[in-house]
Design an enzyme around this catalytic site. Structure first.
Site, PDB file in Angstrom:
ATOM      1  N   CYS A  15      -4.443  -8.398   3.930  1.00 15.59           N
ATOM      2  CA  CYS A  15      -3.048  -8.342   3.510  1.00 15.59           C
ATOM      3  C   CYS A  15      -2.974  -7.949   2.040  1.00 15.59           C
ATOM      4  O   CYS A  15      -3.992  -7.792   1.366  1.00 15.59           O
ATOM      5  CB  CYS A  15      -2.345  -9.674   3.748  1.00 15.59           C
ATOM      6  SG  CYS A  15      -3.042 -11.035   2.782  1.00 15.59           S
ATOM      7  N   CYS A  18      -4.794 -10.011  -0.525  1.00 10.84           N
ATOM      8  CA  CYS A  18      -6.226  -9.700  -0.671  1.00 10.84           C
ATOM      9  C   CYS A  18      -6.422  -8.600  -1.708  1.00 10.84           C
ATOM     10  O   CYS A  18      -7.348  -8.655  -2.526  1.00 10.84           O
ATOM     11  CB  CYS A  18      -6.815  -9.268   0.669  1.00 10.84           C
ATOM     12  SG  CYS A  18      -6.710 -10.493   1.987  1.00 10.84           S
ATOM     13  N   ASP A 435      11.365  21.105   1.608  1.00 11.87           N
ATOM     14  CA  ASP A 435      10.611  22.346   1.492  1.00 11.87           C
ATOM     15  C   ASP A 435      11.311  23.414   2.325  1.00 11.87           C
ATOM     16  O   ASP A 435      11.890  23.115   3.374  1.00 11.87           O
ATOM     17  CB  ASP A 435       9.181  22.134   1.989  1.00 11.87           C
ATOM     18  CG  ASP A 435       8.373  23.410   1.966  1.00 11.87           C
ATOM     19  OD1 ASP A 435       8.233  24.002   0.888  1.00 11.87           O
ATOM     20  OD2 ASP A 435       7.893  23.826   3.039  1.00 11.87           O
TER      21      ASP A 435
END
Length: 736
Positions: A15, A18, A435
């Protein structure tokens, strides 16, 4: 002091907390700066000479995780397969199979045969111990480092339910033949010693395994952007031996600067270089995103990974390996991915406070009951009820179920969402950069304008161009329709200018206006006006002539996708300001923008400049979404707050994006924004109610008004509510 860089492969992170722990531990080393990417399971580290790689690895291991120095090639490709995904899938399936009869028997008293509870124990034990091992291991690692996370609450909730059940079965009356479950709001008549919670322990484990598995699946594709970029490159190359014309095929890694190599029609150019001889039309769309090919001949520069057609080239290598433009773009994407704000899951943030509060509250409840003269068993029952009602079953379902339903509905509509992070990035978007080629336009060269003084002009031009492999030639042939082509003799091609040949007994010239003039073909005022109008609109102009006169003018350009204007209008209604960005020229860009109703245009930009434009908008306080389809868009997609890739584009663009649109229509973009916002709103609603049910019931459990079995039922109801709320996403209607 010199600064070094290294890439570490880290395992064991589950997670965002961590990630923060690893970064904090690495940051304690003097002069070390680290950025950890949870999706790719890598850490990009800058460190001084006084710190060694072994020191870095030791720092990560001291945080409770394992780390190794990533080999150079693997570091470049960011190849990070989800190593735990397949074992986790097996763990989930086996646990679900074992848990189903446990849950059914516990919830349907009529099916509770004599000694059914012992079968439930036999089935639930491997689920809680083996199935829940990833959570228990993470809990142990976090406790060793004085940290509490959602894994801690999962272990305590399932552990309390399971251990209480063991006590009731072996030392209480729950193991007696004929024991049945009865649902009562308050303390059961049979006493606490006759109640077991095996279905709670097993069911919660399966639900949380489902959430973790969905997380791991989303990680599988998180590191594919760089691999997709580098896989564009050639594996082998045909070189010319020094001083000879003898060809030899060697691995691309053996190619050196200054080597001459051969590019045949249809082959990918091996590396960056300068053309020594030959002529070809080079398709650079994989790198530039623009459909118009570039004609190259001796002295022109070419880029590795582009494709040559219509001719043979001999190229001298000028850059190889990590110095090539392709490798530079790969590094740009990697830097953009690492530089994104790391999203910490809402549940983990809440658990940092919620978990210790619940644990302390359960202990306080137990002590309070004992100190007020109640039996220890009653206090323990109330404490267990507190832990179980707070056990995050619905919390674990809140995100994955909504994500599963939302993404499934999106897939039916041609919208692929990578995970919860993509939904969070969609929140607050106020600018959307589109784009041009392949996104707003079709990306395919087509015949868009015809002006002739002879009805046979297009047919004769198409007959001649049918012998050419040039994309413009293919557009003319396709534009001529199904009419039979005429026989051609004496076909000849002039590099980058046009073609000539005898068609139907006439010497026909097809090419640029200058090429026709050089072959003695004069142009009438009417046709000259047509040429001027086509060039002003940004189209490419081709003329055809014979007998000293131009007979036809043909405009070839990229056409706007159907429904593009309606899509732009919908984006505005969603509160987004559209901006058109392209590497094409100003005239072509403004023509397309005017056609679809976009006011702001940024034209003539290089791939790295697209990233700069996105960052400039972000620096002005805007949250920016980027929509693109080419490799040149990959870095900008990764840099934007929300990246949306057209599924008809390149793998690199799709891998770098947060959302991929399988449908080629621009109308899928506002659909994706709407679905993302609605799914995120559903997740937030789920998280609120997941806590609301449990938090509201905690006081009842603490005062003994809610026995653990009812607590389990309330938790199951909160899970059911979360699922039903998520299922409402199935009614999402694209285009609404």
């Amino acid at each position: 002091m010199a600064e070094n860089t290294a890439t570490l492969e880290i395992s064991g992170m589950t997670c965002a907390s961590c990630v923060a722990r690893v970064e904090k531990r690495l940051g304690r080393l003097d002069g070390v700066v680290a950025e950890v990417n949870l999706a790719t399971e890598k850490a990009s580290v800058r460190y001084p000479d006084a710190v060694s790689v072994d020191d870095l690895v030791a720092a990560v291991e001291s945080a409770g995780y394992s780390a190794v120095l990533a080999p150079e090639k693997r570091a470049e490709t960011s190849e990070s397969p989800a190593r735990e995904a397949d074992p986790l899938r097996t763990r989930l399936l086996v646990s679900a199979l074992f848990s189903l009869p446990v849950v059914v028997l516990a919830m349907v008293p009529a099916w509770q045969f004599p000694n059914w509870q012992w079968l439930s124990l036999t089935l639930a034990a491997p689920v809680v111990v083996w199935g829940g091992y990833p959570f228990h291991r993470a809990t142990w690692v976090n406790l060793r480092h004085r940290s509490l996370t959602m894994d801690t609450l999962i272990t305590m909730g399932t552990g309390a339910a399971f251990l209480w059940s063991l006590w009731a079965l072996f030392f209480g009356t729950a193991g007696m033949p004929g024991m049945t479950h009865e649902f009562r709001l308050f303390t059961p008549d049979a006493g606490a010693a006759s109640t077991i919670y095996l279905e709670v322990a097993a069911g919660v484990t399966v639900f949380l395994l489902l959430g973790r598995y969905l997380e791991q699946r989303s990680k599988r594709t998180a590191g594919q952007a760089l691999r997709a970029l580098l896989e564009l490159g050639a594996r082998d190359v045909t070189v010319l031996r020094h001083g000879t014309s003898r060809e030899a095929t060697i691995p691309i890694d053996d190619l050196a600067v200054g080597d001459l190599f051969v590019v045949r029609p249809g082959e990918r150019i091996a590396t960056d270089g300068v053309v020594e001889s030959g002529f070809a039309a080079v398709d650079e769309s994989m790198l530039t995103g623009e459909s118009l090919p570039v004609d190259v001949t001796a002295g022109d520069s070419v880029t590795g990974a582009t494709v040559a057609s219509g001719g043979r080239l001999v190229v001298r290598a000028t850059r190889v390996g990590s110095a090539t433009k392709l490798a530079q773009m790969a590094r740009l994407v990697e830097a953009a991915q690492l530089g994104k704000g790391r999203v910490q899951r809402l549940a983990d943030r809440i658990s940092a406070i919620f978990v210790p509060v619940v644990i302390v509250l359960a202990a306080v409840v137990l002590v309070a009951w004992v100190l007020t003269g109640n039996p220890v068993a009653s206090g323990f029952t109330a404490a267990v009820a507190v832990l179980i009602i707070a056990c995050p079953c619905a919390l674990g379902l809140a995100t994955p179920v909504a994500l599963l339903v939302g993404t499934s509905r999106g897939a039916q509509s041609g919208i692929l969402i990578t995970g919860p992070e993509a939904l969070e990035r969609a929140r607050g978007i106020d600018m959307i950069v589109l784009d041009k080629t392949g996104t707003v336009t079709t990306g395919v060269m087509t015949l868009t304008g015809v002006t002739v003084t002879d009805d046979m002009a297009l047919r004769r031009a198409a007959s001649l161009e049918a012998h050419s492999e040039h994309p413009i030639a293919r557009a003319l042939v396709a534009g001529a329709g199904p009419v039979p082509l005429l026989p051609v003799t004496g076909f000849a091609s002039a590099s980058g200018l046009g073609v000539t040949g005898t068609v139907d007994g006439l010497h026909v010239v097809v090419g640029r206006p200058r090429f026709a003039a050089e072959h003695g073909c004069a142009m009438s005022a009417v046709l000259a006006d047509a040429v001027s109008a086509a060039e002003t609109s940004g189209a490419t102009v081709v003329v055809a002539g014979w007998h000293g006169e131009v007979r036809g003018v043909f405009a070839v350009s990229d056409s706007v996708k159907p429904g593009a204007r309606a899509a732009v209008d919908r984006l505005r209604r969603q509160g987004l300001t559209p901006i058109l960005v392209t590497g094409d020229n100003e005239r072509a860009a403004h023509r397309v923008a005017a056609e679809v109703g976009i006011d702001r245009v940024i034209a003539g930009v290089l791939p790295e400049q697209k990233v700069d434009e996105v960052r400039r908008l972000q620096g002005s306080g805007h949250r920016v979404a980027m929509v693109g389809d080419g490799v040149n868009d990959a870095a900008a997609l990764a840099t934007a707050d929300l990246g949306i890739a057209m599924g008809t584009g390149t793998d690199a663009a799709m891998s770098a994006a947060d959302i991929t649109l399988v449908r080629a229509e621009l109308g899928a973009v506002p659909d994706a924004v709407a679905l993302s916002r609605r799914t995120l709103s559903t997740i937030h609603g789920n998280l609120f109610w997941a806590f609301a049910y449990n938090v509201a019931a905690i006081p009842l459990a603490a005062f003994g008004l809610l026995n653990p079995m009812v607590a389990g039922a309330a938790m199951a109801f909160s899970s059911l509510f979360v699922v039903l709320n998520s299922l409402r996403l199935r009614h999402f209607a694209p285009g609404a």
